[in-house]
Design an enzyme around this catalytic site. Structure first.
Site, PDB file in Angstrom:
ATOM      1  N   ALA A 145       0.768  -1.248   0.000  1.00 53.08           N
ATOM      2  CA  ALA A 145       0.000   0.000   0.000  1.00 53.08           C
ATOM      3  C   ALA A 145       0.798   1.298   0.000  1.00 53.08           C
ATOM      4  O   ALA A 145       0.263   2.331  -0.399  1.00 53.08           O
ATOM      5  CB  ALA A 145      -0.955   0.006   1.199  1.00 53.08           C
ATOM      6  N   ALA A 146       2.032   1.301   0.481  1.00 52.23           N
ATOM      7  CA  ALA A 146       2.763   2.578   0.595  1.00 52.23           C
ATOM      8  C   ALA A 146       3.020   3.180  -0.787  1.00 52.23           C
ATOM      9  O   ALA A 146       3.203   2.438  -1.762  1.00 52.23           O
ATOM     10  CB  ALA A 146       4.084   2.346   1.321  1.00 52.23           C
ATOM     11  N   PRO A 147       3.001   4.512  -0.869  1.00 52.37           N
ATOM     12  CA  PRO A 147       2.858   5.494   0.209  1.00 52.37           C
ATOM     13  C   PRO A 147       1.424   5.792   0.631  1.00 52.37           C
ATOM     14  O   PRO A 147       1.209   6.531   1.568  1.00 52.37           O
ATOM     15  CB  PRO A 147       3.511   6.743  -0.385  1.00 52.37           C
ATOM     16  N   GLY A 148       0.426   5.257  -0.106  1.00 53.82           N
ATOM     17  CA  GLY A 148      -0.947   5.418   0.348  1.00 53.82           C
ATOM     18  C   GLY A 148      -1.914   6.023  -0.649  1.00 53.82           C
ATOM     19  O   GLY A 148      -3.085   6.206  -0.328  1.00 53.82           O
ATOM     20  N   GLY A 149      -1.470   6.341  -1.849  1.00 61.63           N
ATOM     21  CA  GLY A 149      -2.356   6.942  -2.832  1.00 61.63           C
ATOM     22  C   GLY A 149      -3.570   6.085  -3.120  1.00 61.63           C
ATOM     23  O   GLY A 149      -4.715   6.548  -3.097  1.00 61.63           O
ATOM     24  N   LYS A 150      -3.326   4.819  -3.390  1.00 60.77           N
ATOM     25  CA  LYS A 150      -4.432   3.921  -3.725  1.00 60.77           C
ATOM     26  C   LYS A 150      -5.268   3.585  -2.496  1.00 60.77           C
ATOM     27  O   LYS A 150      -6.490   3.437  -2.574  1.00 60.77           O
ATOM     28  CB  LYS A 150      -3.896   2.664  -4.400  1.00 60.77           C
TER      29      LYS A 150
ATOM     30  N   ARG B 278       8.400   2.839   5.016  1.00 56.47           N
ATOM     31  CA  ARG B 278       7.310   3.153   4.088  1.00 56.47           C
ATOM     32  C   ARG B 278       5.953   2.956   4.750  1.00 56.47           C
ATOM     33  O   ARG B 278       4.991   3.669   4.441  1.00 56.47           O
ATOM     34  CB  ARG B 278       7.439   2.305   2.822  1.00 56.47           C
TER      35      ARG B 278
ATOM     36  N   CYS C  18       3.627  -0.732 -12.381  1.00 56.48           N
ATOM     37  CA  CYS C  18       4.000   0.455 -13.157  1.00 56.48           C
ATOM     38  C   CYS C  18       5.221   0.123 -14.002  1.00 56.48           C
ATOM     39  O   CYS C  18       6.201   0.858 -14.026  1.00 56.48           O
ATOM     40  CB  CYS C  18       4.246   1.663 -12.252  1.00 56.48           C
TER      41      CYS C  18
END
Length: 467
Positions: free
Chosen positions: A120-125, A148, A241
């Site tokens: 999950a880091a950094p947390g955008g999603k 992180r 990505c």
């Protein structure tokens, strides 16, 4: 300098589109953010409504243009610096690469779902998924790397999320505890990062064919763990990505060979605004920087066959739960609520429960199971600290509240005043003494405590930055 082995592979993969692809590395990248649908102002408008609908309210930005495939996603002008504006610290928006917004949209999260963001880091999603849940259901955000994971926890706090738990565990360890627990899982897998070469020079410098193979092996392990945690009938989105087929379509092929209970469900990229984005495996999608306004991404949606077992409740295997907090331990907290919050704000409702770690009090989400034995950074909403004869509210609680939730509110009406507050300065104020929810642009930013005509600054010292 792009690696020659990478360029040769891309020539073979893209054929006649190679030159258009290569030209993107000499172009400026697109910058975007997501407006927070969880934050509310005194008028009851969410940040997404206040800034995304009427241009005259956009005090933070010169202009915003919608990202076609992401709810509340917007490109911002290169002249803007939203990361330096006080509205950023208030959690009014999350700065996020536009292509990176697609995987969370593909997961199709609904309020009430049990959701896992495994890497999950950094947390955008994670913060995007939390907005989809809208305070209902349960979100587990996990990150294996401690540093992180700390950043992830800070972003969950900044965006005012109430129903999320943050863990610092291996996927294998979680799989031991959460068999068939989640109905939605996002695996945004660690990868070679080829899609971010234009954005991240370090990813380019660290690239090698050997690292691509190592990433693919690690992705196989992570996906196998995710498969164990998804209930029958559940939905899993796998994304990277990178452009490397070994990590993208290859990971999906290998996964389906190991897990016959899963199938790929096709994504209608055109309907989402992604254009011509079909991957090399039927149903998968590729986001190319020469075709869309964003960086390179890959995604696949997988459905687990079968029906949810009768009597399924998704309890973890150990069945252990945290010790219940007694009414006596909560006396100071309830006194704070009566004096400073309106109605039942801050109280456990509909099965949510209080958890205490030392002096720290948390409000755990309704569907959160027991987490004993796991490395937990944030077991729900941090309410504050229970101290002798008093309760001190947390910064997380301030960010999760709206002005209509609190008795006293102080709105900082200029960027200069808000910046001074973020730097820790006190200021003169008149009013009833007590705790005040300090706001910027009408949205919560932190706490202040008024006494003797002076508003004492309670913005956390660790977050203060000279601006």
């Amino acid at each position: 300098m792009l690696p020659e082995a990478f360029l040769e592979r891309m020539r073979q993969m893209l054929g006649g589109e190679y030159d258009a692809f290569l030209q993107t590395f000499g172009q400026d990248r697109y910058q975007a953010l997501r407006l927070n649908a969880l934050k509310r102002n005194a008028e009851g408008k969410t940040a997404a409504q206040a800034y995304g609908c009427e241009k005259e309210t956009q005090t933070c930005f010169a202009s915003l243009t919608p990202v076609p495939w992401a709810e509340n996603g917007y490109y911002y002008d290169s002249a803007d610096q939203p990361g330096k504006h006080p509205c950023h610290e208030a959690g009014i928006y999350y700065i996020q690469e536009p292509s990176a917004m697609a995987p969370a949209e593909l997961l199709q999260v609904q309020p009430g779902d049990r959701v896992l963001d495994l890497c999950a880091a950094p947390g955008g999603k994670s913060t995007q998924l939390a907005a989809k849940l809208n305070g209902e259901g349960f979100l587990l955000c996990n990150e294996i790397h401690p540093s992180r994971a700390k950043i992830l926890s800070e972003n969950v706090e900044r965006m005012g999320i109430r129903n999320a738990c943050v863990t610092n565990e291996t996927p294998a360890r979680l799989a031991e505890n959460f068999w068939c627990f989640f109905n939605k899982i996002l695996v945004d897998a660690p990868c070679s990062g080829e899609g971010m070469f234009r954005k991240n020079e370090t990813a380019c410098e660290e690239w090698s064919p050997e690292n691509v193979r190592l990433c693919a092996e690690r992705q196989d392990e992570i996906l196998d763990c995710a498969a164990k945690m998804l209930r029958p009938g559940g939905r899993l989105v796998y994304s990277t990505c990178t452009f490397a087929e070994e990590e993208d379509e290859g990971s999906i092929r290998r996964f389906l060979e190991r897990h016959s209970e899963f199938k790929v469900t096709a994504v209608d990229g055109a309907a989402m605004g992604l254009g011509d984005c079909e991957g090399n495996f039927p149903g998968t999608v590729r986001l190319w920087p020469h075709k869309i306004k964003g960086e390179g991404h890959f995604a696949a949606v997988l459905i687990k066959a079968g029906d949810t077992p009768e009597g399924w409740n998704g309890s973890i295997s150990s069945g252990e739960t945290e010790k219940t907090v007694s009414e006596k331990e909560l006396e100071e907290y309830f006194a704070f609520c009566r004096e400073n919050l309106k109605g039942t704000t801050g109280q456990a409702m509909d099965g949510a429960r209080y958890i205490r770690f030392g002096d720290n009090l948390y409000l755990a989400p309704k569907d959160m199971p027991g987490l004993k034995g796991l490395k937990v950074l944030r077991p729900g909403l941090h309410l504050g600290e229970i101290k002798k004869n008093r309760f001190e509210p947390s910064h997380a609680l301030a960010l999760a509240l709206s002005p209509e939730d609190t008795v006293h509110v102080w709105n900082l009406r200029s960027e200069e005043l808000a910046t001074a507050y973020l730097n820790g300065l006190t200021f003169s104020a008149e009013g009833e003494k007590g705790w005040y929810l300090i706001c910027v642009d009408g949205f919560s930013l932190g706490w202040g405590k008024l006494a003797g005509g002076i508003m004492k600054n309670h913005y956390p010292k660790g977050l203060r930055v000279n601006r």
